[in-house]
Design an enzyme around this catalytic site. Sequence first.
Site, mmCIF file in Angstrom:
data_model
loop_
_atom_site.group_PDB
_atom_site.id
_atom_site.type_symbol
_atom_site.label_atom_id
_atom_site.label_comp_id
_atom_site.label_asym_id
_atom_site.label_seq_id
_atom_site.Cartn_x
_atom_site.Cartn_y
_atom_site.Cartn_z
ATOM 1 N N GLY A 220 0.801 -1.219 0.000
ATOM 2 C CA GLY A 220 0.000 0.000 0.000
ATOM 3 C C GLY A 220 0.829 1.261 0.000
ATOM 4 N N ASP A 221 1.945 1.238 0.697
ATOM 5 C CA ASP A 221 2.853 2.389 0.727
ATOM 6 C C ASP A 221 3.301 2.728 -0.691
ATOM 7 O OD1 ASP A 221 4.736 4.344 1.804
ATOM 8 O OD2 ASP A 221 6.292 2.842 1.470
ATOM 9 N N ALA A 222 3.714 1.721 -1.429
ATOM 10 C CA ALA A 222 4.201 1.942 -2.798
ATOM 11 C C ALA A 222 3.072 2.373 -3.730
ATOM 12 C CB ALA A 222 4.858 0.665 -3.323
#
Length: 140
Positions: free
Chosen positions: A24-26
């Site tokens: 999700g961060d990416a």
Amino acid sequence: MEQKLMNDKKDYSLLSGLTLAYVGDAIYEVYIRDFLIRSGQTRPNQLHRMATHYVSAKAQHYLIEAMIEADILTDDEKAVYKRGRNAKSHTSAKNTSIFIYRASTGFEALMGYLHLTDQKERLEELIGWSIKKIGEKNEK
């Protein structure tokens, strides 16, 4: 190899909150970078500075709290957020409290979950909502 990458029989809801947050961060960062460039930002230093308004732990904490307050998350989405938030991380928060860091991990877990479960329309709806919310906050 391509067949393994495209294996849609996997139940991504079983992944740990930290694994979902890793993806999700990416994903969230790519959407934000894309938004900034499409809105006319082209200078690297300016892009980085502007991106932090959207992708910092504090911004993500603000966004997830606003989503909960606005009651726009489904019960499943809230559960994924809580799984990410409550996950025991072996890294520590940088420049923020552990409370804010964990909330942002939950936000990232939700983004990762929506991406991996091919809920692109919902992912883009929440990211669009987030971009608008940060824009409103920055105008104040």
